[in-house]
Write a protein that holds these residues in place. Structure first.
Motif, PDB file in Angstrom:
ATOM      1  N   UNK A   1       0.832  -1.204   0.000  1.00 10.10           N
ATOM      2  CA  UNK A   1       0.000   0.000   0.000  1.00 10.10           C
ATOM      3  C   UNK A   1       0.866   1.253   0.000  1.00 10.10           C
ATOM      4  N   UNK A   2       1.908   1.247   0.816  1.00 13.59           N
ATOM      5  CA  UNK A   2       2.811   2.397   0.885  1.00 13.59           C
ATOM      6  C   UNK A   2       3.482   2.622  -0.462  1.00 13.59           C
ATOM      7  N   UNK A   3       3.914   1.541  -1.099  1.00 14.92           N
ATOM      8  CA  UNK A   3       4.570   1.676  -2.399  1.00 14.92           C
ATOM      9  C   UNK A   3       3.596   2.218  -3.454  1.00 14.92           C
ATOM     10  N   UNK A   4       2.345   1.759  -3.404  1.00 17.51           N
ATOM     11  CA  UNK A   4       1.342   2.264  -4.345  1.00 17.51           C
ATOM     12  C   UNK A   4       1.060   3.743  -4.085  1.00 17.51           C
ATOM     13  N   UNK A   5       0.954   4.115  -2.821  1.00 17.37           N
ATOM     14  CA  UNK A   5       0.714   5.522  -2.476  1.00 17.37           C
ATOM     15  C   UNK A   5       1.892   6.386  -2.905  1.00 17.37           C
ATOM     16  N   UNK A   6       3.086   5.872  -2.713  1.00 15.69           N
ATOM     17  CA  UNK A   6       4.269   6.626  -3.121  1.00 15.69           C
ATOM     18  C   UNK A   6       4.264   6.849  -4.633  1.00 15.69           C
ATOM     19  N   UNK A   7       3.959   5.807  -5.368  1.00 15.16           N
ATOM     20  CA  UNK A   7       3.903   5.935  -6.829  1.00 15.16           C
ATOM     21  C   UNK A   7       2.831   6.938  -7.237  1.00 15.16           C
ATOM     22  N   UNK A   8       1.702   6.908  -6.543  1.00 16.86           N
ATOM     23  CA  UNK A   8       0.627   7.846  -6.839  1.00 16.86           C
ATOM     24  C   UNK A   8       1.064   9.277  -6.525  1.00 16.86           C
ATOM     25  N   UNK A   9       1.758   9.468  -5.419  1.00 20.60           N
ATOM     26  CA  UNK A   9       2.237  10.803  -5.056  1.00 20.60           C
ATOM     27  C   UNK A   9       3.213  11.333  -6.097  1.00 20.60           C
ATOM     28  N   UNK A  10       4.144  10.476  -6.524  1.00 21.14           N
ATOM     29  CA  UNK A  10       5.115  10.894  -7.536  1.00 21.14           C
ATOM     30  C   UNK A  10       4.398  11.277  -8.826  1.00 21.14           C
ATOM     31  N   UNK A  11       3.424  10.470  -9.219  1.00 20.18           N
ATOM     32  CA  UNK A  11       2.654  10.759 -10.430  1.00 20.18           C
ATOM     33  C   UNK A  11       1.901  12.079 -10.297  1.00 20.18           C
ATOM     34  N   UNK A  12       1.283  12.280  -9.148  1.00 18.22           N
ATOM     35  CA  UNK A  12       0.536  13.526  -8.914  1.00 18.22           C
ATOM     36  C   UNK A  12       1.461  14.740  -8.865  1.00 18.22           C
ATOM     37  N   UNK A  13       2.663  14.559  -8.329  1.00 14.13           N
ATOM     38  CA  UNK A  13       3.625  15.660  -8.307  1.00 14.13           C
ATOM     39  C   UNK A  13       4.024  16.055  -9.726  1.00 14.13           C
TER      40      UNK A  13
END
Length: 95
Positions: free
Chosen positions: A41-53
């Motif tokens: 979950x953390x890795x998915x959230x991190x990927x989502x944050x990077x994408x959103x950034x």
């Protein structure tokens, strides 16, 4: 007679310890699985944050190039939505 009672007590103690060991091993397995799931979950959230950034950077660049007020308002609304998504992802990460 007394040594028979001691052997019976020893056998009960061994059975109790084996049951506790089994319980602890099962708890360990469940915790390991939960840890793996949370890591994913953390890795998915991190990927989502990077994408959103990246998306936010692109939108900011586009917004700075837009001249009229209506387009800027639309870009601001879009940016607000992206920021809210980032905030939601960060909230998930902190749980």
């Amino acid at each position: 007679m007394q040594s028979m009672e001691q052997l019976d007590r020893l056998e009960r103690n061994i059975q109790t310890l084996l049951a506790k060991q089994h319980t602890i091993m099962e708890e360990n397995r469940l915790l390991t699985e939960d840890n793996r799931r949370q890591h994913e979950e953390i890795m998915q959230c991190h990927a989502q944050i990077v994408s959103l950034q990246h998306e936010l950077r692109d939108v900011r660049t586009a917004a700075s190039m837009i001249g009229n007020t209506a387009s800027r308002d639309k870009a601001r609304l879009y940016l607000t939505q992206i920021i809210n998504q980032v905030d939601s992802a960060l909230t998930i990460l902190t749980q």
